[in-house]
Scaffold this active site. Structure first.
Site, PDB file in Angstrom:
ATOM      1  N   ASN A 142       0.777  -0.949  -0.118  1.00  0.00           N
ATOM      2  CA  ASN A 142      -0.180   0.050   0.009  1.00  0.00           C
ATOM      3  C   ASN A 142       0.888   1.162   0.037  1.00  0.00           C
ATOM      4  O   ASN A 142       1.715   1.386   0.884  1.00  0.00           O
ATOM      5  CB  ASN A 142      -0.688  -0.019   1.045  1.00  0.00           C
ATOM      6  CG  ASN A 142      -1.869  -1.258   1.165  1.00  0.00           C
ATOM      7  OD1 ASN A 142      -2.239  -1.496   0.159  1.00  0.00           O
ATOM      8  ND2 ASN A 142      -2.274  -1.731   2.306  1.00  0.00           N
TER       9      ASN A 142
ATOM     10  N   VAL B 287       1.060   3.021   7.786  1.00  0.00           N
ATOM     11  CA  VAL B 287       2.354   3.254   8.451  1.00  0.00           C
ATOM     12  C   VAL B 287       3.655   3.618   7.546  1.00  0.00           C
ATOM     13  O   VAL B 287       3.630   2.633   6.608  1.00  0.00           O
ATOM     14  CB  VAL B 287       2.816   1.820   9.208  1.00  0.00           C
ATOM     15  CG1 VAL B 287       4.217   2.124  10.027  1.00  0.00           C
ATOM     16  CG2 VAL B 287       1.740   1.384  10.192  1.00  0.00           C
TER      17      VAL B 287
ATOM     18  N   HIS C 153       6.546  -1.504   3.773  1.00  0.00           N
ATOM     19  CA  HIS C 153       6.320  -2.703   4.073  1.00  0.00           C
ATOM     20  C   HIS C 153       5.737  -3.553   3.115  1.00  0.00           C
ATOM     21  O   HIS C 153       4.655  -2.786   2.408  1.00  0.00           O
ATOM     22  CB  HIS C 153       5.497  -3.025   5.619  1.00  0.00           C
ATOM     23  CG  HIS C 153       4.350  -2.123   5.479  1.00  0.00           C
ATOM     24  ND1 HIS C 153       4.470  -0.571   5.737  1.00  0.00           N
ATOM     25  CD2 HIS C 153       2.977  -2.292   5.428  1.00  0.00           C
ATOM     26  CE1 HIS C 153       3.197  -0.108   5.775  1.00  0.00           C
ATOM     27  NE2 HIS C 153       2.289  -1.313   5.472  1.00  0.00           N
TER      28      HIS C 153
HETATM   29  P1  5GP Z   1      -0.599  -0.305   5.882  1.00  0.00           P
HETATM   30  O1  5GP Z   1      -2.091   0.004   6.054  1.00  0.00           O
HETATM   31  O2  5GP Z   1       0.320   0.729   6.033  1.00  0.00           O
HETATM   32  O3  5GP Z   1      -0.337  -1.043   4.392  1.00  0.00           O
HETATM   33  O4  5GP Z   1      -0.286  -1.416   6.774  1.00  0.00           O
HETATM   34  C1  5GP Z   1       0.096  -1.429   8.181  1.00  0.00           C
HETATM   35  C2  5GP Z   1      -0.255  -2.589   8.899  1.00  0.00           C
HETATM   36  O5  5GP Z   1       0.480  -2.476   9.951  1.00  0.00           O
HETATM   37  C3  5GP Z   1      -1.588  -2.693   9.070  1.00  0.00           C
HETATM   38  O6  5GP Z   1      -1.956  -4.160   8.677  1.00  0.00           O
HETATM   39  C4  5GP Z   1      -1.618  -3.020  10.636  1.00  0.00           C
HETATM   40  O7  5GP Z   1      -2.507  -4.042  10.995  1.00  0.00           O
HETATM   41  C5  5GP Z   1      -0.194  -3.318  10.827  1.00  0.00           C
HETATM   42  N1  5GP Z   1       0.323  -2.797  12.244  1.00  0.00           N
HETATM   43  C6  5GP Z   1      -0.074  -1.449  12.690  1.00  0.00           C
HETATM   44  N2  5GP Z   1       0.449  -1.629  14.099  1.00  0.00           N
HETATM   45  C7  5GP Z   1       0.925  -2.598  14.310  1.00  0.00           C
HETATM   46  C8  5GP Z   1       1.889  -3.080  15.264  1.00  0.00           C
HETATM   47  O8  5GP Z   1       2.126  -2.297  16.389  1.00  0.00           O
HETATM   48  N3  5GP Z   1       2.421  -4.208  15.388  1.00  0.00           N
HETATM   49  C9  5GP Z   1       2.152  -5.062  14.138  1.00  0.00           C
HETATM   50  N4  5GP Z   1       2.673  -6.320  14.423  1.00  0.00           N
HETATM   51  N5  5GP Z   1       1.498  -4.820  13.087  1.00  0.00           N
HETATM   52  C10 5GP Z   1       0.891  -3.375  13.295  1.00  0.00           C
END
Ligand code: 5GP
Length: 116
Positions: free
Chosen positions: A89, A98, A102
């Site tokens: 994303n 975030v 990733h």
């Molecule tokens: P994005 O929406 O930025 O592509 O994905 C961020 C991902 O990070 C989400 O799937 C969310 O569930 C995961 N995430 C957010 N905070 C944490 C955390 O503190 N620990 C872990 N293991 N995953 C997290």
């Protein structure tokens, strides 16, 4: 590293907050997503942060390749022989929350297409 790059994923790399880490090497870390969207949902990140894919530069090609190979390694480790999905994303419209690059590795069930 600037403060703006110091997201919670950098804190996971430094072991300042806990995570279920499934793979680590000198360049990358893989850990289970805290809010899994599939039976297997793992995030693969570079230890040296890049905020988002749109910020990558040509010199990042080695780490970007390494991250993809790390996804493959972790998928093999997780036994995802029937297939899996890899998602990045990027930015607001991409649904990124975030800002530490990733790769989502999703598997363990059939995944619908197209995504939302
Ligand atoms: P994005 O929406 O930025 O592509 O994905 C961020 C991902 O990070 C989400 O799937 C969310 O569930 C995961 N995430 C957010 N905070 C944490 C955390 O503190 N620990 C872990 N293991 N995953 C997290």
């Amino acid at each position: 590293m600037s403060d703006s790059q110091d997201t919670l994923f950098s804190k996971i790399i430094r072991r300042e907050i806990p995570a279920d880490i499934v793979y680590e090497d000198e360049l990358a870390l893989a850990f289970r997503d805290i809010n899994p969207q599939a039976p297997v949902h793992i995030l693969v990140i570079p230890k040296q942060p890049i905020p988002k894919l749109a910020d990558a530069v040509p010199d990042d090609h080695r780490i970007l390749g390494h991250l993809l190979m790390t996804v493959k390694r972790v998928a093999d480790q997780e036994g995802l022989a029937n297939g899996y999905r890899v998602v990045i994303n990027t930015g607001e419209d991409g649904g990124q929350t975030v800002y530490h690059l990733h790769l989502h590795l999703l598997g363990g069930r059939p995944l619908a297409w197209p995504p939302g």
